[in-house]
Design a protein around this motif. Sequence first.
Motif, mmCIF file in Angstrom:
data_model
loop_
_atom_site.group_PDB
_atom_site.id
_atom_site.type_symbol
_atom_site.label_atom_id
_atom_site.label_comp_id
_atom_site.label_asym_id
_atom_site.label_seq_id
_atom_site.Cartn_x
_atom_site.Cartn_y
_atom_site.Cartn_z
ATOM 1 N N VAL A 152 0.859 -1.185 0.000
ATOM 2 C CA VAL A 152 0.000 0.000 0.000
ATOM 3 C C VAL A 152 0.892 1.232 0.000
ATOM 4 N N LEU A 153 0.763 2.067 -1.022
ATOM 5 C CA LEU A 153 1.562 3.287 -1.065
ATOM 6 C C LEU A 153 1.041 4.290 -0.042
ATOM 7 N N GLY A 154 1.950 4.813 0.766
ATOM 8 C CA GLY A 154 1.636 5.925 1.663
ATOM 9 C C GLY A 154 2.219 7.189 1.052
ATOM 10 N N THR A 155 1.522 7.747 0.069
ATOM 11 C CA THR A 155 2.103 8.832 -0.720
ATOM 12 C C THR A 155 2.262 10.127 0.074
ATOM 13 N N ASN A 156 1.389 10.381 1.028
ATOM 14 C CA ASN A 156 1.550 11.605 1.824
ATOM 15 C C ASN A 156 2.847 11.578 2.616
ATOM 16 N N ASP A 157 3.103 10.479 3.282
ATOM 17 C CA ASP A 157 4.343 10.368 4.057
ATOM 18 C C ASP A 157 5.566 10.345 3.149
ATOM 19 N N LEU A 158 5.431 9.685 1.980
ATOM 20 C CA LEU A 158 6.567 9.628 1.062
ATOM 21 C C LEU A 158 6.936 11.024 0.569
ATOM 22 N N VAL A 159 5.944 11.814 0.195
ATOM 23 C CA VAL A 159 6.213 13.196 -0.231
ATOM 24 C C VAL A 159 6.895 13.972 0.885
ATOM 25 N N LYS A 160 6.412 13.799 2.109
ATOM 26 C CA LYS A 160 7.011 14.491 3.255
ATOM 27 C C LYS A 160 8.466 14.066 3.450
ATOM 28 N N GLU A 161 8.715 12.763 3.420
ATOM 29 C CA GLU A 161 10.064 12.258 3.645
ATOM 30 C C GLU A 161 11.039 12.714 2.556
ATOM 31 N N LEU A 162 10.556 12.879 1.347
ATOM 32 C CA LEU A 162 11.399 13.310 0.235
ATOM 33 C C LEU A 162 11.612 14.826 0.215
ATOM 34 N N ARG A 163 10.871 15.534 1.075
ATOM 35 C CA ARG A 163 10.855 17.006 1.063
ATOM 36 C C ARG A 163 10.383 17.512 -0.302
ATOM 37 N N ALA A 164 9.490 16.742 -0.894
ATOM 38 C CA ALA A 164 8.923 17.090 -2.199
ATOM 39 C C ALA A 164 7.622 17.858 -1.997
ATOM 40 N N ARG A 165 6.875 18.025 -3.078
ATOM 41 C CA ARG A 165 5.595 18.724 -3.005
ATOM 42 C C ARG A 165 4.529 17.921 -3.733
ATOM 43 N N HIS A 166 3.294 18.087 -3.283
ATOM 44 C CA HIS A 166 2.156 17.513 -3.986
ATOM 45 C C HIS A 166 1.848 18.393 -5.203
ATOM 46 N N VAL A 167 2.010 17.842 -6.392
ATOM 47 C CA VAL A 167 1.728 18.597 -7.613
ATOM 48 C C VAL A 167 0.901 17.734 -8.556
ATOM 49 N N PRO A 168 0.093 18.337 -9.414
ATOM 50 C CA PRO A 168 -0.648 17.552 -10.408
ATOM 51 C C PRO A 168 0.315 16.724 -11.262
ATOM 52 N N GLY A 169 -0.043 15.466 -11.465
ATOM 53 C CA GLY A 169 0.823 14.576 -12.228
ATOM 54 C C GLY A 169 1.827 13.808 -11.401
ATOM 55 N N ARG A 170 2.084 14.266 -10.165
ATOM 56 C CA ARG A 170 2.932 13.556 -9.195
ATOM 57 C C ARG A 170 4.343 13.271 -9.694
#
Length: 295
Positions: A152-170
């Motif tokens: 199961v992908l935990g995309t919210n935590d993954l974005v946080k851990e990467l110091r990335a941002r939620h953007v359209p298209g991911r």
Amino acid sequence: MAGSAAYVPRRSVLYMPGSNARALEKARSLPVDGLILDLEDAVGPGDKVSARDAACEAVRSGAYGRREVTIRVNGVGTQWHEADLAAAAAAGPHGVVVPKVGSADEVRSLVAALEAAGAPAHTRLWAMVETPEAVLGVASLAAASPRLAVLVLGTNDLVKELRARHVPGRAPILAALSAVVLAARAAGVAVLDGVYNDIRDVEGFAAECAQGRDLGFDGKTLIHPGQVEMCNATFSPSEAEVAEAREVVEAWAWEAGAGRGVVTVRGRMVENLHVDMAREVLATDAAVRALAADG
């Protein structure tokens, strides 16, 4: 898509807080393929024990029909984890969802703990992949135990851990998403896309469902009942896809019976791999229809 008649539809898997009795009741009638009764993020510290009891009672009630019911426990190292895991194992859901699983060794440790707690054979491990460590080791993690059924992908935590941002298209996490799908397919386990956070953004949600389907995910985890129907439709074969798949399988059988080695359908050459893909479409469609008929 399905690889065999044993395919289990997991197009839509909805998180429901274990502490919300009304939500647990409502989930009995939702057209969702699976439920994750949550003891982690959706439950405050003061409600952890009562949520655990409520989620386990919901599982034991047998009131969810054909829906696949799982319990998400609190993570390894938290003060609630061991009691959550033991209680979930005793309740016997279809799966126990564990957040932030980081390695193959952790998978094996979790499986050993489930078995020590007496989990029945049908209670499988669902491992959440939501850290850089997990993504980098996902091939070995996915293959670590036959009791592991779903990533199961935990995309919210993954974005946080990467110091990335939620953007359209991911774009910031596309490499990670594809790596997890690759690992799941190599290990023969199912894989679910992460949640979409803005329940008001219907167009954005539709686009992300379509992207997840095109990347190869079996389905998507959801945070609101209003997301279920669109998710189901996106991850189901369309009528046109089913019709074409049936043509491919029938043409292949006909030509094989006639002793011919070349098959053409709708002007396109058909090979073994296309027949396998067509059979997967038909198996998926049959499983989805059977699930719908069961209500």
